[in-house]
Design a protein around this motif. Structure first.
Motif, PDB file in Angstrom:
ATOM      1  N   ALA A   3       0.815  -1.194  -0.022  1.00 34.29           N
ATOM      2  CA  ALA A   3       0.031   0.092   0.031  1.00 34.29           C
ATOM      3  C   ALA A   3       0.749   1.167   0.143  1.00 34.29           C
ATOM      4  CB  ALA A   3      -1.066   0.194   1.341  1.00 34.29           C
ATOM      5  N   TYR A   4       1.854   1.455   0.517  1.00 36.25           N
ATOM      6  CA  TYR A   4       2.962   2.468   0.701  1.00 36.25           C
ATOM      7  C   TYR A   4       3.493   2.707  -0.712  1.00 36.25           C
ATOM      8  CZ  TYR A   4       6.287   5.654   2.491  1.00 36.25           C
ATOM      9  OH  TYR A   4       6.939   6.857   2.956  1.00 36.25           O
ATOM     10  N   PHE A   5       4.029   1.955  -1.373  1.00 35.87           N
ATOM     11  CA  PHE A   5       4.803   2.041  -2.451  1.00 35.87           C
ATOM     12  C   PHE A   5       4.080   2.831  -3.572  1.00 35.87           C
ATOM     13  CE2 PHE A   5       8.331  -0.985  -1.408  1.00 35.87           C
ATOM     14  CZ  PHE A   5       9.242  -0.340  -0.879  1.00 35.87           C
ATOM     15  N   PRO A   6       2.856   2.304  -3.783  1.00 40.27           N
ATOM     16  CA  PRO A   6       2.147   3.041  -5.014  1.00 40.27           C
ATOM     17  C   PRO A   6       1.750   4.676  -4.663  1.00 40.27           C
ATOM     18  CG  PRO A   6       1.178   0.777  -4.466  1.00 40.27           C
ATOM     19  CD  PRO A   6       2.320   1.069  -3.346  1.00 40.27           C
ATOM     20  N   GLU A   7       1.763   4.750  -3.303  1.00 41.45           N
ATOM     21  CA  GLU A   7       1.585   6.100  -2.845  1.00 41.45           C
ATOM     22  C   GLU A   7       2.475   7.090  -2.898  1.00 41.45           C
ATOM     23  OE1 GLU A   7      -0.097   6.068   1.149  1.00 41.45           O
ATOM     24  OE2 GLU A   7      -2.187   5.318   0.493  1.00 41.45           O
ATOM     25  N   LEU A   8       3.779   6.488  -3.344  1.00 35.09           N
ATOM     26  CA  LEU A   8       4.894   7.443  -3.497  1.00 35.09           C
ATOM     27  C   LEU A   8       4.839   8.095  -4.980  1.00 35.09           C
ATOM     28  CD1 LEU A   8       7.669   5.194  -1.814  1.00 35.09           C
ATOM     29  CD2 LEU A   8       6.619   7.350  -0.829  1.00 35.09           C
ATOM     30  N   PHE A   9       3.973   7.613  -5.886  1.00 37.56           N
ATOM     31  CA  PHE A   9       3.994   8.091  -7.152  1.00 37.56           C
ATOM     32  C   PHE A   9       2.586   8.715  -7.531  1.00 37.56           C
ATOM     33  CE2 PHE A   9       6.703   4.459  -6.624  1.00 37.56           C
ATOM     34  CZ  PHE A   9       7.934   4.923  -7.545  1.00 37.56           C
ATOM     35  N   TYR A  15       1.226   2.379 -10.280  1.00 39.94           N
ATOM     36  CA  TYR A  15       1.676   0.758 -10.152  1.00 39.94           C
ATOM     37  C   TYR A  15       2.733   0.514 -10.734  1.00 39.94           C
ATOM     38  CZ  TYR A  15      -2.504   0.486  -7.199  1.00 39.94           C
ATOM     39  OH  TYR A  15      -3.487   0.517  -6.100  1.00 39.94           O
ATOM     40  N   SER A  16       3.000   1.124 -11.962  1.00 37.61           N
ATOM     41  CA  SER A  16       4.175   0.758 -12.750  1.00 37.61           C
ATOM     42  C   SER A  16       5.567   1.226 -11.957  1.00 37.61           C
ATOM     43  CB  SER A  16       4.376   1.535 -13.957  1.00 37.61           C
ATOM     44  OG  SER A  16       3.400   0.985 -14.653  1.00 37.61           O
ATOM     45  N   ASP A  75      -2.338  14.961  -1.867  1.00 35.89           N
ATOM     46  CA  ASP A  75      -3.391  15.016  -3.149  1.00 35.89           C
ATOM     47  C   ASP A  75      -2.991  14.244  -4.182  1.00 35.89           C
ATOM     48  OD1 ASP A  75      -5.218  15.623  -5.183  1.00 35.89           O
ATOM     49  OD2 ASP A  75      -4.245  17.759  -5.225  1.00 35.89           O
ATOM     50  N   PHE A  76      -3.385  13.198  -4.799  1.00 35.07           N
ATOM     51  CA  PHE A  76      -2.814  12.567  -5.928  1.00 35.07           C
ATOM     52  C   PHE A  76      -3.529  12.653  -7.092  1.00 35.07           C
ATOM     53  CE2 PHE A  76      -1.584   9.831  -2.199  1.00 35.07           C
ATOM     54  CZ  PHE A  76      -0.323   9.869  -2.416  1.00 35.07           C
ATOM     55  N   SER A  77      -4.244  13.652  -7.511  1.00 36.73           N
ATOM     56  CA  SER A  77      -4.822  14.006  -8.594  1.00 36.73           C
ATOM     57  C   SER A  77      -3.700  14.539  -9.697  1.00 36.73           C
ATOM     58  CB  SER A  77      -5.817  15.174  -8.336  1.00 36.73           C
ATOM     59  OG  SER A  77      -5.325  16.280  -7.909  1.00 36.73           O
ATOM     60  N   ASP A  78      -4.018  14.221 -10.833  1.00 40.51           N
ATOM     61  CA  ASP A  78      -3.150  14.484 -11.914  1.00 40.51           C
ATOM     62  C   ASP A  78      -3.595  15.441 -12.730  1.00 40.51           C
ATOM     63  OD1 ASP A  78      -1.088  12.728 -11.045  1.00 40.51           O
ATOM     64  OD2 ASP A  78      -1.719  11.073 -12.326  1.00 40.51           O
ATOM     65  N   GLY A  79      -4.865  15.617 -12.706  1.00 44.01           N
ATOM     66  CA  GLY A  79      -5.376  16.664 -13.546  1.00 44.01           C
ATOM     67  C   GLY A  79      -5.719  16.063 -14.953  1.00 44.01           C
TER      68      GLY A  79
END
Length: 87
Positions: A3-9, A15-16, A75-79
């Motif tokens: 769960a932590y690693f995907p939240e770094l990107f 996921y990549s 905030d993980f939104s990319d627009g």
């Protein structure tokens, strides 16, 4: 970690990036430890040195945990045209 690693990107690369980071780390950790164990055993003739190596790795991991930041409020939104779920 799953769960932590995907939240770094960013969402677009989540996921990549997480998978590449996790797999690269596994190769380094899994490939180096047997070499270190073999070398320490050959030089000292005892498994005590490798035990201390593992203790050192554990301490480094614990220190690393102290520097991890919380990502739950980020905030993980990319627009990228993502629409809200309600409309």
């Amino acid at each position: 970690m799953g769960a932590y690693f995907p939240e770094l990107f960013r969402v677009r690369y989540r996921y990549s990036g997480g998978v590449v980071r996790l797999q690269r780390g596994g190769h380094h950790r899994g490939g180096i430890s047997p070499l270190v164990a073999t070398e320490l055993l050959a030089r000292t003739g005892s498994t005590t040195a490798f035990s201390w190596y593992l203790v050192g790795v554990a301490v480094l991991c614990l220190v690393g945990l102290l520097f991890l930041e919380e990502t739950k409020d980020r905030d993980f939104s990319d627009g990228l045209g993502a629409r809200p779920l309600d409309g």
